[in-house]
Design an enzyme around this catalytic site. Sequence first.
Site, short mmCIF file in Angstrom:
data_model
loop_
_atom_site.label_atom_id
_atom_site.label_comp_id
_atom_site.label_asym_id
_atom_site.label_seq_id
_atom_site.Cartn_x
_atom_site.Cartn_y
_atom_site.Cartn_z
N GLU A 200 0.80 -1.23 0.00
CA GLU A 200 0.00 0.00 0.00
C GLU A 200 0.84 1.28 0.00
O GLU A 200 0.74 2.10 0.93
CB GLU A 200 -0.97 0.01 1.18
CG GLU A 200 -1.98 -1.12 1.15
CD GLU A 200 -3.09 -0.95 2.18
OE1 GLU A 200 -3.12 0.09 2.87
OE2 GLU A 200 -3.92 -1.87 2.32
N GLU A 413 -5.30 -8.44 0.60
CA GLU A 413 -5.99 -8.07 1.85
C GLU A 413 -7.46 -7.86 1.56
O GLU A 413 -7.82 -7.26 0.55
CB GLU A 413 -5.42 -6.79 2.48
CG GLU A 413 -4.07 -6.93 3.13
CD GLU A 413 -3.61 -5.64 3.81
OE1 GLU A 413 -4.48 -4.83 4.21
OE2 GLU A 413 -2.40 -5.44 3.94
#
EC number: 3.2.1.21
Length: 506
Positions: A200, A413
């Site tokens: 991320e 995720e």
Amino acid sequence: MRGNYLSLLVVLIVLASNDVLANNNSSTPKLRRSDFPEDFIFGSATSAYQVEGGAHEDGRGPSIWDTFSEKYPEKIKDGSNGSVADNSYHLYKEDVALLHQIGFNAYRFSISWSRILPRGNLKGGINQAGIDYYNNLINELLSKGIKPFATMFHWDTPQALEDAYGGFRGAEIVNDFRDYADICFKNFGDRVKHWMTLNEPLTVVQQGYVAGVMAPGRCSKFTNPNCTDGNGATEPYIVGHNLILSHGAAVQVYREKYKASQQGQVGIALNAGWNLPYTESPKDRLAAARAMAFTFDYFMEPLVTGKYPVDMVNNVKGRLPIFTAQQSKMLKGSYDFIGINYYSSTYAKDVPCSTKDVTMFSDPCASVTGERDGVPIGPKAASDWLLIYPKGIRDLVLYAKYKFKDPVMYITENGRDEFSTNKIFLKDGDRIDYYARHLEMVQDAISVGANVKGFFAWSLLDNFEWAMGYTVRFGLVYVDFKDGCKRYPKKSAEWFRKLLNEKKND
């Protein structure tokens, strides 16, 4: 520019033509393991700072998250930190046993950079105790038939590099990250066959350098007067640039030195929500396209074309760094797979471009919101930002397929949280519903051609949830932080166990 918009609109039309409804009011979907390809990977995920603990043990150096949470506890909702967390540094065998018990065949974890290189670079020396810990974890996983998926950077920049040259604000970090990646490949690559360079990068940029609510807590003063320093109009783009180059350098060293012998794959884990137009007007549709350009495309486009998205180039102008011809060549095609972290979606509405108090958040000239006409896009989990919209995971995956040359993808995720209470809470039916609906959408995307190879539930354990501390819980397994970090599988863990053993879920 017009051509870019038209191509994006074609993608949106294709997604609409393949639309399926995700009715949040219907009963929980019933899934079977056989609904997914035979070689589909099911796993769970964690990150080093959130679960390991042992922050000041066995030669580990501090990271920016140690500094941020320990020096400024007021920046964490409950004043906590990750110095102990889930104590996985000592209890990793219990974690692996839980993965095996549930039936997962993969585990995504991250390596603490400063546990390997306490000062972040080779000059500061290699910490053998850190090497030993990850060797032990990897070997324990393999002994249970669980594939290790290793992430090399999950937000925990070594504090020594932050002090030396500003961490990812400094171009020097590209070489230091390359050296760190080299050490990881050399020591673990004989057994780790799936690597992620970064987790991320968008969150690092937005929350660490625009909003200033995550480490290192930098932003423009007009955004948040509590920020120590920063500039939300320039620093995020510098940091993002160096993150992208660090990724490229790591992939390059793997392909040059290790690929032939180790035969592994290297990717990156990117997060984004799906952005729907606030209305069906052309302006709002283009606003949604710009919102995607400044989030998912921001880091995906350079890896595919060696360039930034056109919308970013047009809107950011001189504040956006430029890739040299050599850098573009290094970046183009620098992935074997793409990890997608998906939780929620938003609406995007066209607004005039800001000329005052400019930051990365204002540059897309789009207002992003979780509700339309006062109605949320979906039910809210514990975190304010997590509005549940399962169809978004399907749309994002198909967007990546159609726009970026049909990459191999993993959902690295996906999950939802609940509030912490003083009681052990195991009956997490809402989490079961969340996973069932999102997996149904993933399966649908696969059925129309998306090349999705696996799914990782976030998270295996309740853990230190960054600025929220321990006030929310994402785990399939309840962790009692007041009683030696004892682990208690929740109902969602049992749901996955039944799914992976081919039983119909009730």
